[in-house]
Design a protein around this motif. Structure first.
Motif, PDB file in Angstrom:
ATOM      1  N   PRO A  83       8.720  -3.288   3.259  1.00 22.46           N
ATOM      2  CA  PRO A  83       7.819  -2.939   2.224  1.00 22.46           C
ATOM      3  C   PRO A  83       6.936  -1.748   2.638  1.00 22.46           C
ATOM      4  N   VAL A  84       6.294  -1.172   1.807  1.00 22.39           N
ATOM      5  CA  VAL A  84       5.288  -0.137   2.118  1.00 22.39           C
ATOM      6  C   VAL A  84       4.179  -0.679   2.950  1.00 22.39           C
ATOM      7  N   GLY A 120       7.062  -8.134  -4.676  1.00 19.65           N
ATOM      8  CA  GLY A 120       6.371  -7.209  -3.978  1.00 19.65           C
ATOM      9  C   GLY A 120       6.238  -5.782  -4.512  1.00 19.65           C
ATOM     10  N   SER A 121       6.551  -5.690  -5.765  1.00 20.82           N
ATOM     11  CA  SER A 121       6.522  -4.136  -6.457  1.00 20.82           C
ATOM     12  C   SER A 121       5.111  -3.892  -6.613  1.00 20.82           C
ATOM     13  N   MET A 144       3.276  -0.540  -4.644  1.00 16.43           N
ATOM     14  CA  MET A 144       2.682   0.338  -5.339  1.00 16.43           C
ATOM     15  C   MET A 144       1.094   0.467  -4.825  1.00 16.43           C
ATOM     16  N   ALA A 145       0.482  -0.766  -5.114  1.00 20.18           N
ATOM     17  CA  ALA A 145      -0.937  -0.453  -4.677  1.00 20.18           C
ATOM     18  C   ALA A 145      -1.085  -0.010  -3.362  1.00 20.18           C
ATOM     19  N   ALA A 146      -0.404  -0.544  -2.512  1.00 18.64           N
ATOM     20  CA  ALA A 146      -0.445  -0.040  -1.064  1.00 18.64           C
ATOM     21  C   ALA A 146       0.018   1.455  -0.972  1.00 18.64           C
ATOM     22  N   THR A 181      12.450 -11.421  -1.565  1.00 17.30           N
ATOM     23  CA  THR A 181      12.899 -10.187  -1.596  1.00 17.30           C
ATOM     24  C   THR A 181      11.237  -9.289  -1.670  1.00 17.30           C
ATOM     25  N   THR A 182      11.483  -7.999  -1.121  1.00 12.85           N
ATOM     26  CA  THR A 182      10.038  -7.313  -0.951  1.00 12.85           C
ATOM     27  C   THR A 182       9.526  -6.606  -2.200  1.00 12.85           C
TER      28      THR A 182
END
Length: 275
Positions: free
Chosen positions: A101-102, A241-242, A246-248, A274-275
């Motif tokens: 993830p980000v 985790g989308s 996106m926020a991160a 899932t991330t």
């Protein structure tokens, strides 16, 4: 006919208990000592989920607490998703390795099923704003290691249209509760949602990412408050985790040094996510 009457009676009893619980929280807010004792006598404490009697206010009964599937170690250090067996500290899940993830780390109180879903829905859709204090306390304990390193807490924002319709942002309420418990600063206006998106419920991971593309940004005037800080991003539920990704990404582009994520509940499939 009797079964219909029994169903109506059961529903009425639940609604009465829920109304009593809300009335109790309104009346008891800020009370201590004798005042609190009087309120406890008139409105006995009830479970936040099933409204059965409890020893303490704003708590779960033994049955509901037993059905709240807490996420505890061993878990993936990146995603915070549980392993079915203890395979040692510091290990990553296949999902985290294949599609990192980000954000750096994510932690959650519980799996998103049954009891956790009921609590999240009552806070988000049932106007049970009083739940934020209890859930936020659980989140502060689950995310203690992230909070210890965080410089700032930021809730996932709502677009103004959805905020106007709902009248509150559940993520902001949780962030405030976590911040109060941990003694950390909360900035609910550092991250903005500039584009109204359709609800994420029912969308695939790819559809969620497309839906959220370009939805978040750090306003120019807020970047000075973010520069080189480690941010703890707070939300109620993490599904794919989308939203968190996106926020991160927007926070990192806005100048954050790093972003961790803390939620009340997250979706887990067979010990992984899932991330």
């Amino acid at each position: 006919m009797s079964s219909i009457l029994e169903t109506i009676s059961a529903i009425s009893a639940r609604e009465l208990a829920a109304s009593a619980a809300r009335a109790r929280d309104l009346v008891a807010g800020g009370m201590h000592g004798l005042g609190r004792a009087v309120v406890d006598l008139v409105y006995p404490p009830a479970c936040l989920v099933c409204y059965a009697a409890t020893a303490e206010p704003r708590a779960l009964c033994a049955s509901c607490w037993g059905r709240l599937r807490l996420i505890e170690r061993p878990y993936c250090e990146r995603l915070g998703t549980p392993f079915s067996v203890d395979i040692g500290k510091g290990l990553l899940s296949p999902a985290a390795i294949a599609n990192p993830p980000v954000y750096e780390r994510a932690r959650a109180v519980a799996r998103y099923d049954d009891v956790a879903r009921a609590l999240a829905h009552r806070l988000k859709y049932g106007d049970r704003l009083d739940l934020a204090a209890t859930i936020g306390g659980w989140m502060a304990r689950a995310g203690a290691e992230l909070l210890a390193e965080a410089d700032l807490i930021v809730p996932v924002p709502l677009h103004r249209r959805r905020l106007w319709a709902r009248r509150f942002n559940q993520a902001a309420l949780l962030a405030d509760a976590v911040g109060r418990r941990a003694g950390k600063r909360v900035d609910a206006f550092l991250l903005a949602r500039r584009r109204h998106t359709r609800p994420q419920v029912g969308l695939s991971r790819a559809e969620r990412q497309s839906n959220l593309s370009g939805a978040f940004l750090v306003p120019e005037e807020a970047k000075a408050r973010l520069a080189d800080l480690r941010v703890l991003l707070v939300d109620d539920v993490l599904t794919t985790g989308s939203t968190a990704d996106m926020a991160a990404r927007a926070l990192l582009r806005g100048g954050a040094k790093a972003v961790d994520v803390l939620v009340f509940a997250r979706v887990v499939h067979d010990g992984f996510a899932t991330t």
